[in-house]
Design a protein around this motif. Structure first.
Motif, PDB file in Angstrom:
ATOM      1  N   GLY A 570       0.822  -1.207   0.000  1.00 50.20           N
ATOM      2  CA  GLY A 570       0.000   0.000   0.000  1.00 50.20           C
ATOM      3  C   GLY A 570       0.852   1.252   0.000  1.00 50.20           C
ATOM      4  N   ASN A 571       0.206   2.385  -0.211  1.00 52.15           N
ATOM      5  CA  ASN A 571       0.935   3.644  -0.357  1.00 52.15           C
ATOM      6  C   ASN A 571       1.742   3.987   0.892  1.00 52.15           C
ATOM      7  OD1 ASN A 571       0.449   4.672  -3.062  1.00 52.15           O
ATOM      8  ND2 ASN A 571      -1.708   4.729  -2.481  1.00 52.15           N
ATOM      9  N   PHE A 572       2.820   4.741   0.672  1.00 50.26           N
ATOM     10  CA  PHE A 572       3.874   4.917   1.663  1.00 50.26           C
ATOM     11  C   PHE A 572       4.324   6.386   1.642  1.00 50.26           C
ATOM     12  CE2 PHE A 572       8.303   4.841   2.989  1.00 50.26           C
ATOM     13  CZ  PHE A 572       8.312   3.918   4.015  1.00 50.26           C
ATOM     14  N   VAL A 573       4.616   6.989   2.762  1.00 51.37           N
ATOM     15  CA  VAL A 573       4.358   6.559   4.125  1.00 51.37           C
ATOM     16  C   VAL A 573       2.891   6.867   4.415  1.00 51.37           C
ATOM     17  CG1 VAL A 573       4.957   6.941   6.542  1.00 51.37           C
ATOM     18  CG2 VAL A 573       6.728   7.159   4.801  1.00 51.37           C
ATOM     19  N   GLN A 574       2.171   5.962   5.043  1.00 53.39           N
ATOM     20  CA  GLN A 574       0.746   6.141   5.276  1.00 53.39           C
ATOM     21  C   GLN A 574       0.523   6.881   6.601  1.00 53.39           C
ATOM     22  OE1 GLN A 574      -2.879   6.530   5.128  1.00 53.39           O
ATOM     23  NE2 GLN A 574      -2.235   5.197   3.454  1.00 53.39           N
ATOM     24  N   THR A 575      -0.086   8.052   6.530  1.00 55.58           N
ATOM     25  CA  THR A 575      -0.285   8.855   7.744  1.00 55.58           C
ATOM     26  C   THR A 575      -1.151   8.127   8.767  1.00 55.58           C
ATOM     27  OG1 THR A 575      -2.105  10.025   6.658  1.00 55.58           O
ATOM     28  CG2 THR A 575       0.040  11.080   6.620  1.00 55.58           C
ATOM     29  N   TYR A 576      -2.187   7.427   8.301  1.00 55.06           N
ATOM     30  CA  TYR A 576      -3.020   6.635   9.214  1.00 55.06           C
ATOM     31  C   TYR A 576      -2.161   5.779  10.156  1.00 55.06           C
ATOM     32  CZ  TYR A 576      -8.068   6.631   8.000  1.00 55.06           C
ATOM     33  OH  TYR A 576      -9.387   6.912   7.867  1.00 55.06           O
ATOM     34  N   SER A 577      -1.191   5.057   9.559  1.00 59.96           N
ATOM     35  CA  SER A 577      -0.375   4.124  10.338  1.00 59.96           C
ATOM     36  C   SER A 577       0.477   4.849  11.369  1.00 59.96           C
ATOM     37  CB  SER A 577       0.509   3.301   9.394  1.00 59.96           C
ATOM     38  OG  SER A 577      -0.265   2.597   8.458  1.00 59.96           O
ATOM     39  N   MET A 578       1.056   5.990  10.980  1.00 61.49           N
ATOM     40  CA  MET A 578       1.902   6.732  11.906  1.00 61.49           C
ATOM     41  C   MET A 578       1.082   7.369  13.020  1.00 61.49           C
ATOM     42  SD  MET A 578       4.442   5.726  10.252  1.00 61.49           S
ATOM     43  CE  MET A 578       5.703   6.312  11.368  1.00 61.49           C
ATOM     44  N   VAL A 579      -0.151   7.781  12.708  1.00 55.84           N
ATOM     45  CA  VAL A 579      -1.066   8.279  13.747  1.00 55.84           C
ATOM     46  C   VAL A 579      -1.345   7.185  14.758  1.00 55.84           C
ATOM     47  CG1 VAL A 579      -3.472   8.930  14.167  1.00 55.84           C
ATOM     48  CG2 VAL A 579      -2.157  10.097  12.396  1.00 55.84           C
ATOM     49  N   GLY A 580      -1.594   5.966  14.264  1.00 54.94           N
ATOM     50  CA  GLY A 580      -1.854   4.846  15.170  1.00 54.94           C
ATOM     51  C   GLY A 580      -0.716   4.598  16.131  1.00 54.94           C
ATOM     52  N   LEU A 581       0.511   4.693  15.638  1.00 58.20           N
ATOM     53  CA  LEU A 581       1.687   4.519  16.500  1.00 58.20           C
ATOM     54  C   LEU A 581       1.696   5.556  17.619  1.00 58.20           C
ATOM     55  CD1 LEU A 581       5.338   4.000  15.280  1.00 58.20           C
ATOM     56  CD2 LEU A 581       4.810   5.555  17.146  1.00 58.20           C
ATOM     57  N   ILE A 582       1.512   6.821  17.256  1.00 62.12           N
ATOM     58  CA  ILE A 582       1.566   7.898  18.258  1.00 62.12           C
ATOM     59  C   ILE A 582       0.489   7.706  19.317  1.00 62.12           C
ATOM     60  CG2 ILE A 582       1.184  10.372  18.602  1.00 62.12           C
ATOM     61  CD1 ILE A 582       2.513  10.797  15.844  1.00 62.12           C
ATOM     62  N   ASN A 583      -0.737   7.492  18.882  1.00 61.74           N
ATOM     63  CA  ASN A 583      -1.837   7.374  19.844  1.00 61.74           C
ATOM     64  C   ASN A 583      -1.698   6.149  20.739  1.00 61.74           C
ATOM     65  OD1 ASN A 583      -3.079   9.715  18.949  1.00 61.74           O
ATOM     66  ND2 ASN A 583      -4.401   8.663  17.494  1.00 61.74           N
ATOM     67  N   SER A 584      -1.188   5.059  20.181  1.00 59.41           N
ATOM     68  CA  SER A 584      -0.996   3.857  20.997  1.00 59.41           C
ATOM     69  C   SER A 584       0.105   4.066  22.026  1.00 59.41           C
ATOM     70  CB  SER A 584      -0.666   2.662  20.093  1.00 59.41           C
ATOM     71  OG  SER A 584      -1.747   2.347  19.251  1.00 59.41           O
ATOM     72  N   ALA A 585       1.196   4.697  21.620  1.00 57.95           N
ATOM     73  CA  ALA A 585       2.294   4.951  22.557  1.00 57.95           C
ATOM     74  C   ALA A 585       1.834   5.848  23.696  1.00 57.95           C
ATOM     75  CB  ALA A 585       3.475   5.577  21.821  1.00 57.95           C
ATOM     76  N   ILE A 586       1.054   6.871  23.384  1.00 56.24           N
ATOM     77  CA  ILE A 586       0.551   7.773  24.429  1.00 56.24           C
ATOM     78  C   ILE A 586      -0.315   7.003  25.416  1.00 56.24           C
ATOM     79  CG2 ILE A 586      -1.035   9.699  24.841  1.00 56.24           C
ATOM     80  CD1 ILE A 586       0.011  10.948  22.226  1.00 56.24           C
ATOM     81  N   ARG A 587      -1.147   6.104  24.924  1.00 56.17           N
ATOM     82  CA  ARG A 587      -2.050   5.346  25.790  1.00 56.17           C
ATOM     83  C   ARG A 587      -1.312   4.319  26.653  1.00 56.17           C
ATOM     84  NH1 ARG A 587      -5.173   7.017  21.588  1.00 56.17           N
ATOM     85  NH2 ARG A 587      -7.444   7.104  21.853  1.00 56.17           N
ATOM     86  N   LEU A 588      -0.235   3.749  26.113  1.00 55.30           N
ATOM     87  CA  LEU A 588       0.409   2.622  26.780  1.00 55.30           C
ATOM     88  C   LEU A 588       1.628   3.001  27.618  1.00 55.30           C
ATOM     89  CD1 LEU A 588       0.281   0.047  23.840  1.00 55.30           C
ATOM     90  CD2 LEU A 588      -0.870  -0.194  26.052  1.00 55.30           C
ATOM     91  N   SER A 589       2.240   4.116  27.337  1.00 50.14           N
ATOM     92  CA  SER A 589       3.495   4.461  28.000  1.00 50.14           C
ATOM     93  C   SER A 589       3.315   4.675  29.499  1.00 50.14           C
ATOM     94  CB  SER A 589       4.077   5.739  27.380  1.00 50.14           C
ATOM     95  OG  SER A 589       5.242   6.142  28.077  1.00 50.14           O
TER      96      SER A 589
END
Length: 596
Positions: A570-589
């Motif tokens: 799929g298209n690269f770099v996908q902003t959706y995917s990078m948003v998911g990383l940020i939000n997950s890290a904030i929730r889990l850290s």
């Protein structure tokens, strides 16, 4: 070697370029994100000797390559090693820094090649193309420049390297350092090497200052910083638009035909991006995007918003297939434009209002939301009321089917809910009551028509029986409380039907192109959000760590993942995917004050 998505991204919020692990520039559009790709070998046959549309530094007898970003920046460094121990270092960046009271973002790529040790022998291949790989650019040259001329315009290479060696691609020993500056057809005053060094220092300083102002979680700091920089690089300073990805036509799965052009601004995707950057304290992106959004809405006929617009705000994005490029690994078609602009997607009204809601409540902002802005948003809410129970293409942009998608209805509810909250904030009691009443009515309709008693879950569409990963966001947008058993029931049903190993598919039913073959990466991140909300943080952390391993060497991700091989598609770099990383890290850290 076959093309892959093990790429680095450089850019300056005007242009962007993708660079492979051996320093080849494989993708770069000029004069902006949606322009003609002067470097496009990502979508051509990388094995062909006569290929065009790329810029590479070939090291004779090369045996090794390694690549990294300079810390907290968008400056990429590649080191190549030859069989005799010679080492060269290639540094790539696009200038971005404040100058004369404004941001300086020229249509310029700078590449320096520096000898570190030994007697390395290199060969430069610079073959920009025009009209999506239709042919090589014509060449004129002077003592220290080469002009690449095409129907699309002129790109000028200013350099202190041998012009003959570049044009004829003659190998030569690198004695110290050479500089390549790709930019407009303008003479560079002063020394080329000195200019490149100054621009690099200024650009590094800009990125270091930008990163220093981020409010990042304690854990996974490097990953979050890289994701934040990547999101920033996908914003178009000139208008405030945010593109979904840098590329077009990377297929979602091999030979799937799911090849789309993502170099445009989706209202939905942009909301997720500004929301993530706001959580990190990068508020300027939201302020710029708000200006873009307001102009788009003002031009929309009868408050009917499209799901996607051009980065200049244009509404028509006619989709065409390009015959001059074979496609990623030969898997065409290559498409330019996106027919999704014609689709009806009702969730956009919620996405637009949710993005703007920040300016009414965020005390950090200088220009706050006021009554005038609220009244400009109300017509969008009225449209949301009208369409909340009407069929649409949904957020997955189904091209052959329409139904009443539950997620679209939930976002229409969110539009009314946020308008009620904004009205309360502005002490507009009558309007607050009105919008609260509308939100309650839509909420009741969704609960009645989208709840499937047999599955004990909310389902993808009204009176339907299939699941949709977007329902994992029901708690995130405030539709259901985490302790509501219907939310837990929906998560369980999605686990049962959409989970494949450690990944969540967006849906599994067949669509216009058959059944999805790969996992849509952000859906697994949405699942992580839901697990955290349900108190299942240990499971969520394990899934998060597993996803991080699947990122490429720079921590970047495309849109889809092959759950068997771990390969990105799929298209690269996908902003959706990078948003998911940020939000997950904030929730889990771990919290900073609990970390030691």
């Amino acid at each position: 070697m076959a093309n892959s998505l093990d790429l680095g991204l450089i850019g300056n919020c005007q242009i962007g370029a993708l660079i492979d692990a051996t320093s080849e520039i494989v993708w770069c559009c000029l004069p902006r994100f949606d322009g003609n790709p002067v470097f496009c070998s990502l979508l051509s046959n990388s094995a062909a000797a006569d290929r065009i549309g790329f810029c590479s530094v070939e090291m004779i007898e090369q045996i090794g390559a390694e690549q990294t970003y300079l810390a907290n920046s968008a400056v990429l460094v590649t080191r190549l090693t030859d069989a005799q121990g010679g080492v060269v270092e290639i540094t790539d960046f696009a200038p971005r820094f404040r100058q004369y009271g404004r941001m300086f973002t020229p249509t310029m790529l700078i590449r320096t090649v520096h000898r570190l040790q030994g007697s390395p022998r290199i060969q430069l291949h610079i073959r920009p193309s025009h009209d999506y790989g239709r042919g090589l650019c014509d060449i004129t040259y002077g003592s220290h420049h080469i002009r690449y001329v095409s129907p699309n315009g002129v790109m000028r290479l200013s350099t202190d390297a041998s012009i003959t060696s570049i044009i004829q691609e003659i190998p030569f020993f690198l004695e110290d350092r050479i500089t390549l500056i790709f930019g407009p057809d303008e003479t560079i005053p002063g020394g080329i090497q000195e200019l490149a060094q100054r621009f690099q220092a200024e650009t590094l300083s800009y990125w270091h200052e930008w990163v220093r102002d981020l409010g990042i979680p304690f854990e996974w700091q490097d990953e979050v910083i890289r994701a934040a920089i990547t999101l920033k690089l996908n914003t178009f300073d000139d208008t405030g638009a945010i593109i979904a990805a840098m590329t077009t036509s990377i297929p979602e799965a091999p030979d799937s035909g799911r090849n789309w052009d993502y170099r445009y601004c989706w209202i939905r995707d942009s909301y997720f991006v500004v929301n993530a950057l706001n959580r990190l304290g990068a508020t300027r992106t939201m302020e710029h995007y708000l200006s873009y959004l307001i102009n788009v809405v003002a031009a929309a006929p009868g408050t009917q918003i499209q799901p996607v617009y051009g980065i200049d705000g244009r509404a028509r994005l006619e989709e065409n297939e390009i015959s001059t490029l074979p496609g990623y690994r030969g898997m065409g078609p290559v498409r330019v434009g996106n027919q999704a602009y014609e689709q009806i997607q009702h969730d956009v009204y919620g996405s637009a209002i949710l993005a703007v809601t920040h300016v009414f409540f965020d005390q950090r902002l200088v220009n706050r939301g006021d009554t005038a802005l609220f009244h400009r948003l109300e017509p969008l809410g009225e449209t949301a009321i009208q369409v909340h129970d009407q069929p649409d293409a949904g957020l997955w942009e189904l091209r052959g089917t329409k139904r009443v998608h539950t997620f679209s209805s939930i976002m229409c509810w969110a539009a009314c809910d946020r308008l009620a909250k904004i009205a309360t904030k502005l002490d507009l009691a009558e309007r607050a009551t009105y919008w609260c009443t509308q939100a309650e009515r839509i909420h009741a309709t969704i609960c009645e028509r989208a709840w499937n008693e047999r599955k004990k879950a909310f389902v993808a569409s009204f009176e339907g029986d299939t699941m949709d990963a977007s329902l994992l966001l029901m708690h995130d947008v405030g539709f259901l409380a985490a302790e509501d058993p219907r939310f837990a029931g929906t998560v369980v049903a999605i686990e049962r039907e959409l989970r494949h190993g450690d990944f969540i598919f967006r849906y599994v039913e067949e669509d216009d192109f058959g059944a999805p073959e790969n996992a849509f990466i952000v859906c697994t991140y949405w699942y992580i959000y839901a697990l955290v909300a349900l108190g299942r943080s240990d499971e969520a952390r394990q899934l998060f760590e597993n996803l991080l391993v699947r990122h490429n060497q720079h921590g970047l991700m495309a849109e889809h993942l092959d759950v068997r091989t771990g390969e990105q598609w799929g298209n690269f770099v996908q902003t959706y995917s990078m948003v998911g990383l940020i939000n997950s890290a904030i929730r889990l850290s771990k919290r900073w004050d609990h970390a030691f």
